[in-house]
Scaffold this motif. Structure first.
Motif, short mmCIF file in Angstrom:
data_model
loop_
_atom_site.label_atom_id
_atom_site.label_comp_id
_atom_site.label_asym_id
_atom_site.label_seq_id
_atom_site.Cartn_x
_atom_site.Cartn_y
_atom_site.Cartn_z
N UNK A 68 -33.14 -64.94 2.62
CA UNK A 68 -33.05 -66.40 2.63
C UNK A 68 -34.09 -66.93 3.61
N UNK A 69 -35.07 -67.67 3.10
CA UNK A 69 -36.18 -68.17 3.90
C UNK A 69 -36.06 -69.69 4.02
N UNK A 70 -36.22 -70.20 5.22
CA UNK A 70 -36.21 -71.64 5.47
C UNK A 70 -37.57 -72.04 6.04
N UNK A 71 -38.17 -73.08 5.46
CA UNK A 71 -39.40 -73.65 6.00
C UNK A 71 -39.28 -75.17 5.95
N UNK A 72 -39.79 -75.83 6.96
CA UNK A 72 -39.71 -77.28 7.03
C UNK A 72 -40.77 -77.80 7.98
N UNK A 73 -41.16 -79.04 7.80
CA UNK A 73 -42.07 -79.68 8.75
C UNK A 73 -41.31 -80.39 9.86
N UNK A 115 -34.73 -80.11 11.87
CA UNK A 115 -34.13 -79.32 10.80
C UNK A 115 -34.34 -77.83 11.03
N UNK A 116 -35.53 -77.49 11.55
CA UNK A 116 -35.83 -76.09 11.81
C UNK A 116 -34.87 -75.51 12.83
N UNK A 117 -34.62 -76.27 13.90
CA UNK A 117 -33.70 -75.79 14.93
C UNK A 117 -32.26 -75.74 14.41
N UNK A 118 -31.84 -76.76 13.71
CA UNK A 118 -30.46 -76.80 13.21
C UNK A 118 -30.18 -75.61 12.30
N UNK A 119 -31.15 -75.23 11.47
CA UNK A 119 -30.96 -74.11 10.56
C UNK A 119 -30.77 -72.81 11.32
N UNK A 120 -31.61 -72.59 12.34
CA UNK A 120 -31.50 -71.36 13.14
C UNK A 120 -30.20 -71.34 13.93
N UNK A 121 -29.86 -72.46 14.55
CA UNK A 121 -28.63 -72.52 15.35
C UNK A 121 -27.40 -72.28 14.49
N UNK A 122 -27.39 -72.82 13.28
CA UNK A 122 -26.25 -72.63 12.39
C UNK A 122 -26.06 -71.16 12.04
N UNK A 123 -27.17 -70.44 11.79
CA UNK A 123 -27.06 -69.01 11.48
C UNK A 123 -26.53 -68.22 12.66
N UNK A 124 -27.04 -68.52 13.83
CA UNK A 124 -26.60 -67.79 15.02
C UNK A 124 -25.15 -68.12 15.35
N UNK A 143 -49.85 -74.91 14.32
CA UNK A 143 -50.52 -74.80 13.02
C UNK A 143 -51.88 -74.15 13.21
N UNK A 144 -52.29 -73.37 12.25
CA UNK A 144 -53.57 -72.67 12.34
C UNK A 144 -53.50 -71.43 11.47
N UNK A 145 -54.47 -70.51 11.62
CA UNK A 145 -54.49 -69.29 10.80
C UNK A 145 -53.20 -68.50 10.89
N UNK A 146 -52.67 -68.11 9.75
CA UNK A 146 -51.49 -67.25 9.61
C UNK A 146 -50.18 -67.90 10.02
N UNK A 147 -50.17 -69.18 10.39
CA UNK A 147 -48.92 -69.82 10.77
C UNK A 147 -48.10 -70.20 9.54
N UNK A 148 -46.82 -70.47 9.75
CA UNK A 148 -45.92 -70.94 8.70
C UNK A 148 -45.17 -72.16 9.23
N UNK A 149 -44.60 -72.94 8.35
CA UNK A 149 -43.94 -74.19 8.73
C UNK A 149 -42.53 -73.92 9.26
N UNK A 150 -42.45 -73.62 10.56
CA UNK A 150 -41.16 -73.34 11.19
C UNK A 150 -40.37 -72.30 10.40
N UNK A 151 -41.05 -71.26 9.93
CA UNK A 151 -40.37 -70.28 9.06
C UNK A 151 -39.29 -69.51 9.81
N UNK A 152 -38.12 -69.46 9.22
CA UNK A 152 -37.04 -68.60 9.68
C UNK A 152 -36.47 -67.87 8.47
#
Length: 343
Positions: free
Chosen positions: A86-91, A95-104, A169-178
């Motif tokens: 299950x992959x989450x990405x967002x700008x 939302x990025x933090x809430x998704x990670x915190x919910x899983x933990x 943001x830059x080479x090889x980065x992802x949008x807050x990928x978790x």
């Protein structure tokens, strides 16, 4: 007066040492699911070995890479073992933090792709947007992570620094990928997936779409590395840095060839195959030669001796042929009727 920090969740994690960032994180997530595999086995089942010679206008100096693109290893491994990825990405940082915190909060460690430059515990401040860590807890001020042995294993960083690392943001980065991994109720046997994993890796290496990749990329590197003293205004810095990245920057040594050698060695204990033994023998030799190449590149930068690069180029030419021969042998595993092989 004592200040009490509210620890929201810090779960019990097996933060066993490992050498490469993505396989370190994968090991944490999978052990939490009851699937305990060695780091070389994770790397090999994810068809992680590759090669790229990367030079571009926005790069100060050429880059030699020894593995597939960031996160491809995770996708490969999940697909091969039948894991739910299950992959989450967002700008949105919130939302990025809430998704990670919910899983933990629910008791699930989370993999994060981020830029290591911003992490508190990193001594080397170099931007790398393909870094991966496992997060297993947080409190009011800090995030609790598992990184490689080299970076300290079980570590922590401020929530502010984590947010910056994820937003870069830059080479090889992802949008807050978790991401999270969930194993099926009946845990898969990885042994039946060894042959398909090796075959996929060999096919990609032997049939690269461009000359910068696979065995063709190594051959190209052998020609271009000879010009590296003229490629930079600061050879004393750039060449030793390139050598350091090959040996020490989470590669497991020898530009990931040590990890793949050890994967093949583990496989020879599980499968009786002359082609597998040939591949292992050749990669054991190749790993030693890659370390020699790194040492010659470092010496060339420190001394300005162009002959070191000539020797490095010659070895790379030999490595291109050696690894092609190894992968050709490994590509024949499917003809031996081994478990997981298809005719």
């Amino acid at each position: 007066m004592t200040t009490v920090i509210d620890v929201v969740d810090v779960m019990d994690i097996d933060a066993r040492g490992a050498q490469h960032c993505e396989t370190t994180a994968l090991g944490v997530l999978l052990r939490h699911q009851g699937l305990d595999l060695s780091e070389p086995m994770l790397f090999g089942l994810g068809s992680g070995l590759s090669f790229i010679y990367w030079d571009a206008k926005n790069l100060g100096f050429p880059f030699l890479g020894g593995r597939v693109k960031p996160f491809d290893l995770t996708r490969n491994l999940a697909g091969r073992l039948g894991l739910e990825l299950l992959v989450q990405e967002t700008t949105s940082p919130r939302k990025a933090w809430d998704s990670v915190a919910a899983s933990i909060d629910a008791g699930h460690p989370v993999g994060l792709q981020l830029d290591s430059y911003h992490l508190d515990y990193f001594g080397s401040k170099t931007h790398f947007g393909g870094h991966v860590v496992a997060m297993y807890g947080y409190d009011d001020h800090r995030a609790y992570l598992v990184d490689t042995d080299q970076q300290g294993g079980a570590v922590s960083t401020s929530l502010t620094s984590l947010a910056r690392a994820r937003a870069e943001r830059g080479p090889m980065t992802a949008k807050h990928r978790s991401f999270t991994l969930t194993a099926p109720r009946e845990l898969p046997s990885p042994h039946g997936q060894i042959v398909p994993a090796i075959a996929a890796c060999a096919d990609a290496f032997l049939n690269p779409p461009i000359a910068n990749l696979g065995h063709r990329g190594i051959e190209k590197a052998g020609k271009l590395v000879r010009t590296w003293l003229q490629r930079t205004d600061n050879p004393q810095q750039d060449l030793p840095q390139a050598a350091l990245l090959m040996e020490k920057a989470g590669t497991g040594g020898a530009l990931f060839r040590n990890l793949y050698r050890d994967f093949l060695a583990e496989c020879t204990d599980l499968l009786d195959s002359s082609h597998l033994r040939t591949g292992h023998t050749l990669y054991a030799e190749a790993a030693t030669l890659w370390t020699e190449v790194a040492a010659l590149i470092k010496k060339a930068g420190e001394s300005g001796d162009a002959q070191c690069l000539v020797r490095a180029g010659s070895i790379l030419g030999n490595l291109s042929r050696m690894e092609r021969e190894a992968m050709q042998a490994l590509s024949r595993l499917g003809s031996e009727g081994l478990p997981g092989a298809t005719r």
